[in-house]
Design a protein around this motif. Structure first.
Motif, PDB file in Angstrom:
ATOM      1  N   SER A  98       4.392  -5.789  15.584  1.00 17.07           N
ATOM      2  CA  SER A  98       4.576  -4.654  14.692  1.00 17.07           C
ATOM      3  C   SER A  98       3.549  -4.686  13.579  1.00 17.07           C
ATOM      4  N   ARG A  99       3.372  -3.529  12.982  1.00 13.35           N
ATOM      5  CA  ARG A  99       2.429  -3.393  11.869  1.00 13.35           C
ATOM      6  C   ARG A  99       2.862  -2.207  11.042  1.00 13.35           C
ATOM      7  N   GLY A 100       2.837  -2.352   9.747  1.00 12.99           N
ATOM      8  CA  GLY A 100       3.154  -1.260   8.830  1.00 12.99           C
ATOM      9  C   GLY A 100       2.116  -1.212   7.728  1.00 12.99           C
ATOM     10  N   PHE A 101       1.824  -0.021   7.236  1.00 12.40           N
ATOM     11  CA  PHE A 101       0.833   0.112   6.176  1.00 12.40           C
ATOM     12  C   PHE A 101       1.083   1.386   5.386  1.00 12.40           C
ATOM     13  N   SER A 102       0.660   1.360   4.126  1.00 12.05           N
ATOM     14  CA  SER A 102       0.783   2.517   3.237  1.00 12.05           C
ATOM     15  C   SER A 102      -0.566   3.183   3.088  1.00 12.05           C
ATOM     16  N   LEU A 103      -0.539   4.499   2.956  1.00 15.45           N
ATOM     17  CA  LEU A 103      -1.751   5.287   2.782  1.00 15.45           C
ATOM     18  C   LEU A 103      -1.742   5.928   1.398  1.00 15.45           C
ATOM     19  N   ALA A 104      -2.895   6.390   0.953  1.00 15.24           N
ATOM     20  CA  ALA A 104      -3.003   6.996  -0.372  1.00 15.24           C
ATOM     21  C   ALA A 104      -2.399   8.395  -0.430  1.00 15.24           C
TER      22      ALA A 104
END
Length: 139
Positions: A98-104
């Protein structure tokens, strides 16, 4: 005398035993840890290229919540070595990555596009109009 020296001596006592297990397993190098990805930002959207080898499209879950993107995949890999009619080695890996990330910027969830080809997941994440990051003046 260091621990390495003691282990080397132990290895010398039982060389055939350790030689049997010293062979690196090819499958172990192929199992995923985290999902590796490339992220490109354009004026209107984000483009994501994520490596998820061994996962089928029905085993991949992508979710978007405002500006947070989550990718999860169930992965199954098998490798079998045969000699003649006998199976010598059969290695199976079943797991998840799994992978999670926030964007601007916030993402327009209704316009997200996802495709999977040859173990590569491609996402097009359009930016939501009027949403996103902004600069704060420091007083």
């Amino acid at each position: 005398m260091g621990a390495l020296t003691r282990l080397e001596r132990f290895d010398e006592l039982f060389p055939d035993f350790f030689r049997r297990f010293a062979r690196p397993l090819a499958l172990a190098d192929e199992v995923p840890g985290d999902i590796k990805l490339d992220l490109i930002e354009n004026d209107k959207d984000y483009l994501v290229r994520a490596d998820v080898p061994g996962a089928k499209k029905e085993d991949i879950r992508v979710s978007v919540d405002r500006n947070f993107v989550s990718i999860a995949a169930d992965v199954k890999r098998e490798r079998e070595e045969r000699q003649g009619g006998r199976v010598l080695v059969k290695e199976t890996y079943v797991g998840s990555a799994s992978r999670g990330f926030s964007l601007a910027h916030e993402i327009d969830e209704k316009e997200v596009r996802a495709t999977l080809e040859d173990g590569v997941l491609r996402l097009t994440l359009p930016k939501r109009d009027g949403a996103g990051g902004h600069s704060i003046a420091i007083e």
